[in-house]
Scaffold this motif. Structure first.
Motif, short mmCIF file in Angstrom:
data_model
loop_
_atom_site.label_atom_id
_atom_site.label_comp_id
_atom_site.label_asym_id
_atom_site.label_seq_id
_atom_site.Cartn_x
_atom_site.Cartn_y
_atom_site.Cartn_z
N UNK A 24 0.83 -1.21 0.00
CA UNK A 24 0.00 0.00 0.00
C UNK A 24 0.86 1.26 0.00
N UNK A 25 1.93 1.24 0.80
CA UNK A 25 2.78 2.42 0.90
C UNK A 25 3.51 2.69 -0.41
N UNK A 26 4.03 1.64 -1.04
CA UNK A 26 4.74 1.82 -2.31
C UNK A 26 3.79 2.32 -3.39
N UNK A 27 2.58 1.79 -3.42
CA UNK A 27 1.59 2.27 -4.39
C UNK A 27 1.31 3.75 -4.19
N UNK A 28 1.18 4.15 -2.93
CA UNK A 28 0.90 5.56 -2.65
C UNK A 28 2.09 6.45 -2.99
N UNK A 29 3.29 5.97 -2.71
CA UNK A 29 4.50 6.74 -3.05
C UNK A 29 4.56 6.97 -4.55
N UNK A 30 4.32 5.94 -5.33
CA UNK A 30 4.36 6.09 -6.79
C UNK A 30 3.30 7.06 -7.29
N UNK A 31 2.13 7.06 -6.66
CA UNK A 31 1.09 8.00 -7.06
C UNK A 31 1.54 9.44 -6.78
N UNK A 32 2.15 9.64 -5.61
CA UNK A 32 2.61 10.99 -5.26
C UNK A 32 3.70 11.45 -6.22
N UNK A 33 4.62 10.58 -6.54
CA UNK A 33 5.67 10.95 -7.49
C UNK A 33 5.08 11.28 -8.86
N UNK A 34 4.07 10.54 -9.28
CA UNK A 34 3.43 10.80 -10.56
C UNK A 34 2.71 12.15 -10.55
N UNK A 35 1.98 12.41 -9.48
CA UNK A 35 1.25 13.67 -9.37
C UNK A 35 2.20 14.86 -9.48
N UNK A 36 3.35 14.74 -8.82
CA UNK A 36 4.30 15.85 -8.77
C UNK A 36 5.34 15.80 -9.89
N UNK A 37 5.20 14.81 -10.78
CA UNK A 37 6.10 14.69 -11.93
C UNK A 37 7.56 14.57 -11.50
N UNK A 38 7.79 13.80 -10.47
CA UNK A 38 9.15 13.52 -10.02
C UNK A 38 9.58 12.14 -10.53
N UNK A 39 10.81 12.02 -10.89
CA UNK A 39 11.32 10.78 -11.47
C UNK A 39 12.19 9.99 -10.52
N UNK A 40 12.47 10.54 -9.33
CA UNK A 40 13.33 9.84 -8.38
C UNK A 40 12.67 9.80 -7.01
N UNK A 41 12.96 8.75 -6.27
CA UNK A 41 12.38 8.55 -4.94
C UNK A 41 13.06 9.45 -3.92
N UNK A 42 12.25 10.04 -3.02
CA UNK A 42 12.78 10.91 -1.98
C UNK A 42 12.12 10.58 -0.65
N UNK A 43 12.77 10.88 0.47
CA UNK A 43 12.14 10.67 1.79
C UNK A 43 10.87 11.48 1.96
N UNK A 44 10.80 12.67 1.34
CA UNK A 44 9.60 13.49 1.46
C UNK A 44 8.38 12.80 0.87
N UNK A 45 8.57 12.09 -0.23
CA UNK A 45 7.45 11.36 -0.84
C UNK A 45 6.96 10.25 0.08
N UNK A 46 7.90 9.58 0.76
CA UNK A 46 7.52 8.52 1.70
C UNK A 46 6.77 9.11 2.88
#
Length: 282
Positions: free
Chosen positions: A249-271
């Motif tokens: 669930x958390x990974x799915x939500x992280x990917x959604x947040x990154x997509x919404x914000x058009x970010x291509x790399x994982x960050x602690x803020x997204x988590x």
């Protein structure tokens, strides 16, 4: 990151986006356990905390996902595709009782689940499927293992029904439940005496959980030597504590947040934002 980071409700969930199954150490242990129960025709007991992958491992072992796609086709009049290889190899029926399952539902459901698998094996070998759905339960001879998920739902009479079904057939049975089910079953000597193996399904280890979630997340940012990526993965591991369901669930939500914000790399803020949106603790 911009102010849209926490706006995680504007994207719709995609249908059938299940990730590929990842073989972990616990799944390998479960496979060994299931193979042993199947070969010795004992009753086995698998228990563990919720969300750590018990059902997922059992369904993968039995080929249940492939079966659920193939079986509805057997009710039609057209030519059937080949029986899924996973079903032919496991010869395993998967049964989940409803919350308020009656004795009649269990009495009909157990043989029906096993009959369907036996018919699939017959079709794979002889090109024929018996159309009579409610055949007598003795025609389940090709089924070698029956997995009963959510066994905690079975009341006393339901457990007795399972024992009776086991006594009347030459197949192994696995009961999957929550911690404590082993103590509950000890109060039923006739069933408990038939349990040959017990298996505790444990949470994912930190290194395994890291490897699993990393496959579903963006690659590290080369500009910061992957430090943010490593910190974000560590945050996911801490938040989920080896719980596969929470991690998914958390990974799915992280990917959604990154997509919404058009970010291509994982960050602690997204988590952090994903944790707040899911209310799973920090």
């Amino acid at each position: 990151m911009d102010h849209t980071l926490l706006d995680v409700t504007i994207l719709d969930d995609h249908a059938d986006t299940r990730p590929a199954f990842v073989t972990t150490r616990e799944h390998r242990r479960f496979t060994e356990f299931a193979d042993t129960v199947r070969s010795h025709r004992y009753i086995g007991l698998c228990y563990g905390a919720p969300g750590i992958g018990k059902t997922l491992s059992a369904r993968h072992y039995a080929g249940t996902d492939e079966w659920e796609q193939w079986h509805p086709l057997s009710r039609g009049t057209g030519a059937l595709p080949p029986v899924p290889e996973a079903v032919q190899q496991s010869r395993t029926a998967f049964f989940t009782p409803t919350v308020a399952a009656t004795i009649k539902q269990i009495d009909q459901g157990l043989p029906r689940a096993c009959q369907h698998i036996s018919w699939a094996i017959d079709y794979a070998q002889h090109g024929h499927v018996d159309p009579y759905v409610h055949a007598e339960s003795q025609y389940s001879g090709n089924t070698e293992l029956l997995i009963i998920d959510e066994a905690d739902r079975l009341r006393t009479a339901g457990l007795e029904q399972v024992r009776d079904f086991y006594d009347r057939h030459r197949m192994g049975v696995i009961l999957i439940g929550m911690p404590g089910i082993e103590k509950r079953l000890a109060r039923y000597p006739q069933l408990y005496s038939r349990i040959g193996f017990a298996h505790e399904y444990r949470p994912l280890r930190s290194d395994e959980l890291t490897a699993v979630v990393a496959q579903r997340l963006p690659d590290p940012d080369p500009d910061d030597s992957g430090l943010a990526h490593t910190a974000a993965l560590a945050a996911i591991v801490r938040a989920t504590n080896g719980n596969f369901r929470l991690a998914d669930r958390l990974v799915t939500q992280v990917n959604r947040i990154l997509t919404i914000n058009k970010h291509t790399h994982l960050t602690p803020e997204a988590v952090d934002a994903a944790q707040e949106a899911l209310l799973i603790g920090r």
